[in-house]
Scaffold this motif. Structure first.
Motif, PDB file in Angstrom:
ATOM      1  N   TYR A 199      -1.780   0.007   5.702  1.00 33.99           N
ATOM      2  CA  TYR A 199      -2.018   0.084   4.268  1.00 33.99           C
ATOM      3  C   TYR A 199      -1.929  -1.308   3.657  1.00 33.99           C
ATOM      4  O   TYR A 199      -1.281  -2.207   4.202  1.00 33.99           O
ATOM      5  N   ALA A 200      -2.586  -1.473   2.526  1.00 35.40           N
ATOM      6  CA  ALA A 200      -2.464  -2.726   1.780  1.00 35.40           C
ATOM      7  C   ALA A 200      -1.002  -2.973   1.445  1.00 35.40           C
ATOM      8  O   ALA A 200      -0.215  -2.039   1.260  1.00 35.40           O
ATOM      9  N   GLY A 201      -0.630  -4.243   1.352  1.00 39.78           N
ATOM     10  CA  GLY A 201       0.769  -4.604   1.262  1.00 39.78           C
ATOM     11  C   GLY A 201       1.433  -4.279  -0.073  1.00 39.78           C
ATOM     12  O   GLY A 201       0.810  -4.362  -1.140  1.00 39.78           O
ATOM     13  N   THR A 202       2.699  -3.894   0.014  1.00 35.05           N
ATOM     14  CA  THR A 202       3.551  -3.755  -1.159  1.00 35.05           C
ATOM     15  C   THR A 202       4.730  -4.716  -1.002  1.00 35.05           C
ATOM     16  O   THR A 202       5.125  -5.045   0.120  1.00 35.05           O
ATOM     17  N   LEU A 203       5.266  -5.167  -2.112  1.00 35.20           N
ATOM     18  CA  LEU A 203       6.389  -6.112  -2.074  1.00 35.20           C
ATOM     19  C   LEU A 203       7.711  -5.378  -2.245  1.00 35.20           C
ATOM     20  O   LEU A 203       7.863  -4.539  -3.134  1.00 35.20           O
ATOM     21  N   SER A 204       8.683  -5.706  -1.372  1.00 37.15           N
ATOM     22  CA  SER A 204      10.033  -5.154  -1.488  1.00 37.15           C
ATOM     23  C   SER A 204      11.019  -6.184  -0.983  1.00 37.15           C
ATOM     24  O   SER A 204      10.938  -6.615   0.174  1.00 37.15           O
ATOM     25  N   ASP A 205      11.899  -6.611  -1.846  1.00 35.42           N
ATOM     26  CA  ASP A 205      12.935  -7.577  -1.491  1.00 35.42           C
ATOM     27  C   ASP A 205      12.332  -8.835  -0.870  1.00 35.42           C
ATOM     28  O   ASP A 205      12.858  -9.383   0.097  1.00 35.42           O
ATOM     29  N   GLY A 206      11.206  -9.268  -1.415  1.00 31.45           N
ATOM     30  CA  GLY A 206      10.582 -10.505  -0.976  1.00 31.45           C
ATOM     31  C   GLY A 206       9.739 -10.392   0.271  1.00 31.45           C
ATOM     32  O   GLY A 206       9.202 -11.397   0.746  1.00 31.45           O
ATOM     33  N   GLU A 207       9.609  -9.184   0.839  1.00 30.73           N
ATOM     34  CA  GLU A 207       8.823  -8.981   2.053  1.00 30.73           C
ATOM     35  C   GLU A 207       7.564  -8.181   1.750  1.00 30.73           C
ATOM     36  O   GLU A 207       7.578  -7.288   0.892  1.00 30.73           O
ATOM     37  N   LEU A 208       6.487  -8.476   2.465  1.00 36.88           N
ATOM     38  CA  LEU A 208       5.213  -7.767   2.320  1.00 36.88           C
ATOM     39  C   LEU A 208       5.175  -6.635   3.337  1.00 36.88           C
ATOM     40  O   LEU A 208       5.152  -6.875   4.545  1.00 36.88           O
ATOM     41  N   LEU A 209       5.173  -5.385   2.853  1.00 36.93           N
ATOM     42  CA  LEU A 209       5.274  -4.210   3.706  1.00 36.93           C
ATOM     43  C   LEU A 209       3.999  -3.383   3.643  1.00 36.93           C
ATOM     44  O   LEU A 209       3.255  -3.421   2.657  1.00 36.93           O
TER      45      LEU A 209
END
Length: 366
Positions: A73-83
């Motif tokens: 999936y396209a990336g989401t940001l969480s705690d500075g990381e691209l998930l």
């Protein structure tokens, strides 16, 4: 600490449901990321006429790789990381350096998806007959309006306004790279996605060789950038005489200069600040000439998704500005209509560009 082998419940469930096509990898901060396993393939098997051996996406620093892992999936940001996570609003308003850093923050082996990887997926999908579909018209597919995703704003698909990007993976299976429930979602439309390893500098095409972009610096002054000799496809130092450049056939200040052409010199500057060149056909007009006159360059450019491997009859778009540094964005966005696709090239924006229609995707390679 990066976890690859640990068989927790989430990873076991995803691998079982997908028949081993997808897995879950964990970042340096222990966050899960859903990834597709992309097995290595040879050019002669998938893209005949482009040479022999592994596609460059499966070669890093001269070492052959069995596979790479690509964000489902396209990336989401969480705690500075691209998930890579399902049913989430994809991160946007990321400039290139922000996206590159967020992907690298996930730990060793993690990186911003590369153009070599994008090209490998595009060529594979084309060989399988999997046409590009996606959110290209405000939550639905422009050419198949019955195909819809779930808009972030909850609005009606097809209507302009609001936030017409869709939740990651919320579209039908035809919006995945292999048209299966466990394919890679949203490579066409929804958000433009930054790719590392490809740029224009004053119209000269520059790449980071093979898939070395997974760890090599992509800074403006990085020594890793190479140009492509237009006569034989050899990788040479930027600025070398005779390298492949994207020129405009006419000098138009509004940017709509017609179909870009391959050239050794820039004859016409394509537009001015605030304009793009909108050129349907993805260089198909130069297809036969390049194959006949510069076959080595054609092979190099085609295996990297910069020249059409075969005529498809589709009309993905080319955007370019042939002055200054322009970093590659792929795929199109929710407004791109029929011009969006895995072959679509956007080489018109500087690395500092950020907007609501631009995102990124994580990848991983051992």
């Amino acid at each position: 600490m990066l976890t690859i082998i640990a068989k927790d419940a989430l990873r076991a469930r995803i691998e079982k449901a997908s028949g081993g096509k997808q897995t879950v990898l964990y970042t340096a901060k222990g966050q899960p990321s859903h990834m597709n396993i992309v097995p290595g393939w040879r050019l002669e098997d998938i893209a005949p006429g482009l040479g022999q051996g592994l596609h460059p996406a499966f070669i890093v620093d001269g070492h052959e790789k069995r596979e790479f892992f690509y964000g489902s999936y396209a990336g989401t940001l969480s705690d500075g990381e691209l998930l890579s996570l399902p049913d989430m609003p994809a991160a946007c308003r990321l400039d290139f350096d922000m996206a590159w850093q967020a992907a690298r923050a996930c730990g060793q082996g993690w990186h911003l998806s590369s153009n070599a990887e994008r090209a490998a997926l595009m060529l594979w999908s084309h060989a399988q007959g999997c046409a590009s579909h996606g959110n290209t018209q405000f939550g639905q597919d422009a050419q198949a309006p019955g195909e819809k995703g779930v808009r972030i704003d909850g609005g009606a698909c097809g209507l302009d306004g609001g936030e017409p990007a869709v939740l990651t993976g919320s579209g039908p299976y035809s919006w995945r790279h292999d048209h299966s429930p466990h394919g890679i979602a949203d490579l066409t439309g929804n958000l433009w996605e930054w790719q590392t390893g490809l740029r224009l500098v004053d119209g000269e095409v520059q790449v980071i060789p093979d898939n070395n972009a997974v760890h090599a610096s992509a800074s403006a002054d990085s020594r890793h950038w190479k140009a492509i000799c237009l006569s034989d496809g050899a990788l040479v130092e930027p600025g070398t005489v005779g390298t492949a450049k994207l020129d405009a056939p006419t000098d138009r200040k509004d940017g709509n200069a017609g179909l870009p052409v391959w050239a050794e010199k820039i004859g016409n500057r394509n537009g001015m600040a605030g304009s793009n060149a909108n050129s349907p056909g993805l260089l198909d007009a130069a297809f036969d000439a390049m194959r006949a006159d510069a076959f080595g360059a054609f092979q190099r450019l085609a295996m990297l998704g910069l020249a059409p491997h075969a005529r498809t009859g589709s009309a993905e778009q080319v955007y370019l500005r042939n002055y200054g540094e322009r970093i590659f964005l792929s795929g199109g966005a929710w407004y791109s209509g029929a011009m969006a696709g895995q072959r679509t090239l956007c080489l018109s924006h500087p690395r500092g560009h950020a907007s609501t229609s631009v995102g990124a995707r994580p990848a991983f390679i051992l």
